[in-house]
Write a protein that holds these residues in place. Sequence first.
Motif, PDB file in Angstrom:
ATOM      1  N   GLN A 101       0.839  -1.197   0.000  1.00 20.12           N
ATOM      2  CA  GLN A 101       0.000   0.000   0.000  1.00 20.12           C
ATOM      3  C   GLN A 101       0.874   1.247   0.000  1.00 20.12           C
ATOM      4  N   GLU A 102       0.303   2.357  -0.417  1.00 22.31           N
ATOM      5  CA  GLU A 102       1.097   3.574  -0.613  1.00 22.31           C
ATOM      6  C   GLU A 102       1.464   4.251   0.697  1.00 22.31           C
ATOM      7  N   VAL A 103       0.539   4.265   1.659  1.00 19.78           N
ATOM      8  CA  VAL A 103       0.739   4.965   2.925  1.00 19.78           C
ATOM      9  C   VAL A 103       0.425   4.023   4.081  1.00 19.78           C
ATOM     10  N   VAL A 104       1.217   4.117   5.147  1.00 19.50           N
ATOM     11  CA  VAL A 104       0.971   3.355   6.376  1.00 19.50           C
ATOM     12  C   VAL A 104       0.669   4.345   7.493  1.00 19.50           C
ATOM     13  N   ARG A 105      -0.378   4.074   8.269  1.00 18.31           N
ATOM     14  CA  ARG A 105      -0.808   4.954   9.354  1.00 18.31           C
ATOM     15  C   ARG A 105      -0.536   4.261  10.690  1.00 18.31           C
ATOM     16  N   ILE A 106       0.221   4.937  11.563  1.00 15.94           N
ATOM     17  CA  ILE A 106       0.668   4.335  12.826  1.00 15.94           C
ATOM     18  C   ILE A 106       0.313   5.238  13.998  1.00 15.94           C
ATOM     19  N   ILE A 107      -0.184   4.638  15.067  1.00 18.71           N
ATOM     20  CA  ILE A 107      -0.462   5.337  16.323  1.00 18.71           C
ATOM     21  C   ILE A 107       0.696   5.078  17.281  1.00 18.71           C
ATOM     22  N   PHE A 108       1.217   6.147  17.892  1.00 17.32           N
ATOM     23  CA  PHE A 108       2.345   6.021  18.820  1.00 17.32           C
ATOM     24  C   PHE A 108       1.985   6.604  20.189  1.00 17.32           C
ATOM     25  N   ALA A 109       2.713   6.129  21.219  1.00 17.42           N
ATOM     26  CA  ALA A 109       2.542   6.588  22.598  1.00 17.42           C
ATOM     27  C   ALA A 109       3.813   7.285  23.076  1.00 17.42           C
ATOM     28  N   ALA A 142      10.531   3.456   4.485  1.00 16.81           N
ATOM     29  CA  ALA A 142      10.194   4.669   3.727  1.00 16.81           C
ATOM     30  C   ALA A 142       9.308   5.572   4.591  1.00 16.81           C
ATOM     31  N   TRP A 143       9.929   6.271   5.520  1.00 15.85           N
ATOM     32  CA  TRP A 143       9.174   7.100   6.453  1.00 15.85           C
ATOM     33  C   TRP A 143       8.392   8.201   5.749  1.00 15.85           C
ATOM     34  N   HIS A 144       8.815   8.588   4.555  1.00 17.66           N
ATOM     35  CA  HIS A 144       8.084   9.630   3.814  1.00 17.66           C
ATOM     36  C   HIS A 144       6.728   9.125   3.318  1.00 17.66           C
ATOM     37  N   ARG A 145       6.421   7.856   3.579  1.00 13.91           N
ATOM     38  CA  ARG A 145       5.118   7.296   3.243  1.00 13.91           C
ATOM     39  C   ARG A 145       4.348   6.865   4.497  1.00 13.91           C
ATOM     40  N   ILE A 146       4.781   7.362   5.649  1.00 13.64           N
ATOM     41  CA  ILE A 146       4.154   6.972   6.918  1.00 13.64           C
ATOM     42  C   ILE A 146       3.524   8.189   7.586  1.00 13.64           C
ATOM     43  N   VAL A 147       2.267   8.033   8.019  1.00 12.68           N
ATOM     44  CA  VAL A 147       1.532   9.074   8.733  1.00 12.68           C
ATOM     45  C   VAL A 147       1.431   8.647  10.197  1.00 12.68           C
ATOM     46  N   CYS A 148       1.864   9.531  11.099  1.00 12.59           N
ATOM     47  CA  CYS A 148       1.933   9.203  12.526  1.00 12.59           C
ATOM     48  C   CYS A 148       0.894   9.993  13.325  1.00 12.59           C
ATOM     49  N   PHE A 149       0.320   9.323  14.308  1.00 11.63           N
ATOM     50  CA  PHE A 149      -0.659   9.932  15.206  1.00 11.63           C
ATOM     51  C   PHE A 149      -0.232   9.673  16.647  1.00 11.63           C
ATOM     52  N   VAL A 164       2.759  14.123  10.758  1.00 10.70           N
ATOM     53  CA  VAL A 164       2.661  13.859  12.191  1.00 10.70           C
ATOM     54  C   VAL A 164       1.462  14.630  12.729  1.00 10.70           C
ATOM     55  N   HIS A 165       0.581  13.944  13.429  1.00  9.03           N
ATOM     56  CA  HIS A 165      -0.603  14.579  14.009  1.00  9.03           C
ATOM     57  C   HIS A 165      -0.529  14.471  15.532  1.00  9.03           C
ATOM     58  N   LEU A 166      -0.586  15.627  16.197  1.00  5.42           N
ATOM     59  CA  LEU A 166      -0.480  15.702  17.647  1.00  5.42           C
ATOM     60  C   LEU A 166      -1.718  16.364  18.245  1.00  5.42           C
ATOM     61  N   VAL A 167      -2.021  16.005  19.484  1.00  8.16           N
ATOM     62  CA  VAL A 167      -3.048  16.702  20.249  1.00  8.16           C
ATOM     63  C   VAL A 167      -2.498  18.068  20.641  1.00  8.16           C
ATOM     64  N   ARG A 168      -3.315  19.109  20.504  1.00 12.81           N
ATOM     65  CA  ARG A 168      -2.919  20.452  20.931  1.00 12.81           C
ATOM     66  C   ARG A 168      -3.171  20.569  22.433  1.00 12.81           C
ATOM     67  N   TYR A 169      -2.106  20.428  23.191  1.00 14.97           N
ATOM     68  CA  TYR A 169      -2.215  20.393  24.657  1.00 14.97           C
ATOM     69  C   TYR A 169      -2.684  21.726  25.238  1.00 14.97           C
ATOM     70  N   ASN A 170      -2.510  22.823  24.484  1.00 15.08           N
ATOM     71  CA  ASN A 170      -2.842  24.154  24.986  1.00 15.08           C
ATOM     72  C   ASN A 170      -3.955  24.826  24.187  1.00 15.08           C
ATOM     73  N   ALA A 171      -4.794  24.015  23.553  1.00 16.51           N
ATOM     74  CA  ALA A 171      -5.920  24.556  22.784  1.00 16.51           C
ATOM     75  C   ALA A 171      -6.843  25.357  23.704  1.00 16.51           C
ATOM     76  N   ALA A 172      -7.497  26.365  23.154  1.00 13.79           N
ATOM     77  CA  ALA A 172      -8.374  27.207  23.964  1.00 13.79           C
ATOM     78  C   ALA A 172      -9.515  26.409  24.592  1.00 13.79           C
ATOM     79  N   ASP A 173     -10.030  25.428  23.858  1.00 18.30           N
ATOM     80  CA  ASP A 173     -11.168  24.623  24.324  1.00 18.30           C
ATOM     81  C   ASP A 173     -10.815  23.147  24.137  1.00 18.30           C
ATOM     82  N   PRO A 174     -10.627  22.386  25.216  1.00 17.83           N
ATOM     83  CA  PRO A 174     -10.223  20.981  25.080  1.00 17.83           C
ATOM     84  C   PRO A 174     -11.261  20.134  24.346  1.00 17.83           C
TER      85      PRO A 174
END
Length: 278
Positions: free
Chosen positions: A58-66, A85-92, A125-135
Amino acid sequence: MKWSIGAGPRSIDPGLFKGGTEVRFGKTTVVLCDDEFELGRKAATDVASKIRDLLARQEVVRIIFAAGESQMSFYNGLAVEPNIAWHRIVCFNMDDFYDTGMPEKYTCGFQTRSQLYDRVQPKEVHLVRYNAADPYEEARRYERIMRDAGEFDILCQGIGTSGHLALNEPFDADFQDEAWVRVVKLAEQSKIQLREDPNFKALGYIPSMGITMTLPALLSARYIFTMVPLALKRPILEKLFALSSPTVELPASILLHFDGTLYIDRSSCPSKLKILCE
C-alpha cells in the motif's frame, strides 16, 4: 517446554499450562525479553518488519504512537531500523495532557517528536494540541483528522500502572465508545507514575486533564504491539494476568480479545509466569 536455542527474546504461552511453546494472554501473544533494551530492539524489529510488509502492498501506512518511559528503548531501536520509507508513513499520537500553562517540552507530543519523529521525518505527524483554547473542541478536531485519514494500520502502545491504555482510565473507559477522542481526567495512579517518568519529572506536577483516543479508536488498528518493560509495571501485569475476561476496572484487559503482541521483560514479568522469568 521447548525453548529456541541461542540468545534473544523468547516467546511463551499458556503453553506453560498446556504443553505448548508460546504464552498467550487471551488472543495476545506474550514475548519475554531479558531487559528493557532487548525488549526495545525486539519490538522495533517486529514493528519495522510489519511496516515494510505493509509498504510493499500500500502507498501509505498509518501508525499510532505513545509517549512515556516504556517506549524509549523501542523508539531508539525503531529510529535506526533500515529500509523504512518514512516519507510514506503518517503518525498519530494517541493522547496528551491538557494544560494551557504547561511548557511544551513536558508534553507527550514533544517526547514523541524528539525521540522518534524528528529522527525519521515521517510524511505527516498529528499531535493533540495540549494548549488549545477549548479541550472539547480540540477533541472534536483531532477526531475529524483521524476519521478522515482512513484505516489505522499499526498501534504501538504501553500499559500504565493504573491499567490504562492511552489515557482511558479505570472505570472511565468504555469498550464500546462511539467517540474516537475524549477529554478525560487522569487517575491518581497515573499521575504518580508520570511524576516519576524521566520525560515529565522535572515539571513537578502532572496535569489533571488529558485528551485521548478511545479504546475503539486505538484497537481499530490492524496490528497491535504493546511494550511493557520495567519493574514498576509488574504489579499491574500481576493483576492483568489474573483476569480471564475484560473489565473496565483494568482497561488494558481488553487485550484479551485482540490479536497482537505484548512484550515484557524480566523486571515486569508477573509471578504467574515466574518459571519463565528465572
